[in-house]
Each structure stands twice: as C-alpha cells, then as structure tokens.
Design a protein around this motif. Structure first.
Motif, mmCIF file in Angstrom:
data_model
loop_
_atom_site.group_PDB
_atom_site.id
_atom_site.type_symbol
_atom_site.label_atom_id
_atom_site.label_comp_id
_atom_site.label_asym_id
_atom_site.label_seq_id
_atom_site.Cartn_x
_atom_site.Cartn_y
_atom_site.Cartn_z
ATOM 1 N N CYS A 6 -1.071 31.334 -29.125
ATOM 2 C CA CYS A 6 -0.995 30.733 -27.673
ATOM 3 C C CYS A 6 -1.672 29.638 -27.602
ATOM 4 O O CYS A 6 -3.004 29.490 -28.066
ATOM 5 C CB CYS A 6 -1.770 31.936 -26.798
ATOM 6 S SG CYS A 6 -1.001 33.721 -27.092
ATOM 7 N N THR A 8 -2.909 26.488 -25.288
ATOM 8 C CA THR A 8 -3.242 25.780 -23.870
ATOM 9 C C THR A 8 -4.337 24.678 -24.181
ATOM 10 O O THR A 8 -4.566 24.184 -25.238
ATOM 11 C CB THR A 8 -3.937 26.941 -23.247
ATOM 12 O OG1 THR A 8 -5.284 27.183 -23.973
ATOM 13 C CG2 THR A 8 -3.383 28.373 -23.082
ATOM 14 N N THR A 12 -8.629 26.684 -20.521
ATOM 15 C CA THR A 12 -7.701 27.291 -19.434
ATOM 16 C C THR A 12 -7.811 28.600 -19.475
ATOM 17 O O THR A 12 -8.093 29.198 -18.131
ATOM 18 C CB THR A 12 -6.236 26.719 -19.873
ATOM 19 O OG1 THR A 12 -6.038 25.384 -19.988
ATOM 20 C CG2 THR A 12 -5.331 27.625 -19.190
ATOM 21 N N GLU A 46 -6.473 25.950 -28.691
ATOM 22 C CA GLU A 46 -6.768 24.863 -27.442
ATOM 23 C C GLU A 46 -6.744 23.425 -27.760
ATOM 24 O O GLU A 46 -7.524 23.057 -28.610
ATOM 25 C CB GLU A 46 -8.342 25.330 -26.885
ATOM 26 C CG GLU A 46 -8.186 26.596 -26.467
ATOM 27 C CD GLU A 46 -9.508 27.153 -25.547
ATOM 28 O OE1 GLU A 46 -9.778 27.420 -24.594
ATOM 29 O OE2 GLU A 46 -10.461 26.703 -26.163
ATOM 30 N N GLN A 60 -0.461 21.551 -18.251
ATOM 31 C CA GLN A 60 -1.418 22.652 -18.549
ATOM 32 C C GLN A 60 -0.586 23.940 -18.858
ATOM 33 O O GLN A 60 -0.607 24.844 -18.104
ATOM 34 C CB GLN A 60 -2.391 22.848 -17.784
ATOM 35 C CG GLN A 60 -3.314 21.579 -17.619
ATOM 36 C CD GLN A 60 -4.496 21.841 -16.951
ATOM 37 O OE1 GLN A 60 -4.572 22.716 -15.983
ATOM 38 N NE2 GLN A 60 -5.650 21.368 -17.132
ATOM 39 N N LEU A 62 1.345 27.373 -20.643
ATOM 40 C CA LEU A 62 0.683 28.217 -21.569
ATOM 41 C C LEU A 62 2.030 28.568 -22.459
ATOM 42 O O LEU A 62 2.916 29.011 -22.261
ATOM 43 C CB LEU A 62 0.107 29.775 -20.847
ATOM 44 C CG LEU A 62 0.196 30.891 -22.041
ATOM 45 C CD1 LEU A 62 -0.861 30.664 -22.970
ATOM 46 C CD2 LEU A 62 -0.364 32.054 -20.931
ATOM 47 N N THR A 92 -3.303 36.012 -17.127
ATOM 48 C CA THR A 92 -3.992 34.671 -16.890
ATOM 49 C C THR A 92 -4.012 33.993 -15.651
ATOM 50 O O THR A 92 -4.806 33.080 -15.353
ATOM 51 C CB THR A 92 -3.386 33.635 -18.010
ATOM 52 O OG1 THR A 92 -1.978 33.422 -17.358
ATOM 53 C CG2 THR A 92 -3.366 34.193 -19.375
#
Length: 138
Positions: A6, A8, A12, A46, A60, A62, A92
């Motif tokens: 994941c 981001t 975030t 991240e 921004q 995901l 989220t």
C-alpha cells in the motif's frame, strides 16, 4: 504468500488506519482465495509529497499493488480487486476515485516462502501437511 504493498504520501494514513486496512485486506484475501490469514502480507510504503504524481500533478492516491499466485479463477480475482478497493476507501476515508488496486501474479514455483517453493492454488493443504510431517533423512 500474497504480498500487498500500500503506497501513500507520508502521513496520509494513521497507524490505526493502516492496522484496519491490513486486517481488511487479510480478511478479504483469505475469504476469497480460501487461504489462512497467516499467508497474507501487507506492507505500507510512504513517499514524500513531491514523489507521487497523477496526471503530472502532485497527488495523494492510495495505490495497492498485490502479488498472488497464478491460477486463481478470474471471477475470484475480479471480486478480490473490487472488495479490496471498496474496503480501502471505507477504512481510510480516501475517495474511491483516488484508490487504485492492481493484482499481479506469477506461477507459484517462482516464489519461495520459509525456504519452500509455494504451492499452486488448490494445493495448500498438502503443502501445509508436508510442513508438519517430519522429514526422514535415513
């Protein structure tokens, strides 16, 4: 076995959001692909705000990139992507338009976990049993 990364922009997601998203991805993958949750790996990556772009502009999103073993039925894979995307947005608070989920796959024999080549989909029980059986070296 599966790995979900994941990605981001920094800050975030809170720690609680990461934990909840990891739990949801694990639950969904386990339910759809019929494997124990202990098989599912979720990693968070991240990046700085100036390292993520959409349409050439800072963004921004995901981004969830999953790797699974080749051989799962197409309908299951489509359901997997859809349910993970919905859960990611729900957990989220990131709008669905900014969530991208991609599942990539390769043959199980091209991956090793715990020093053992992974089983093909459907062969997990025999693989797990072989882990429990003592090896006779005589």
């Amino acid at each position: 076995m599966p790995v979900y990364t994941c990605t981001t922009v920094q800050s975030t997601l809170s720690g609680d959001a990461k934990a909840e998203l990891a739990a949801e991805v694990t639950r969904i993958h386990s339910m759809i692909n019929h494997v124990p949750g202990s098989y599912v790996n979720v990693v968070f990556h991240e990046l700085a705000t100036d390292e993520v772009y959409t349409n050439g502009q800072p963004a921004q999103p995901l981004l969830i990139n999953g790797w699974v073993r080749t051989g799962h039925p197409e309908a299951q894979s489509s359901q997997l992507v859809a349910e993970i995307a919905a859960a990611a947005s729900r957990v989220t608070g990131i709008p669905a338009q900014r969530v991208l989920v991609v599942i990539q796959n390769s043959p199980a024999h091209l991956a090793i976990e715990g020093g053992r080549v992974l089983p093909a989909p459907g062969e997990e029980e025999a693989w797990l049993q072989s882990l429990k059986d003592p090896v006779d070296d005589h």
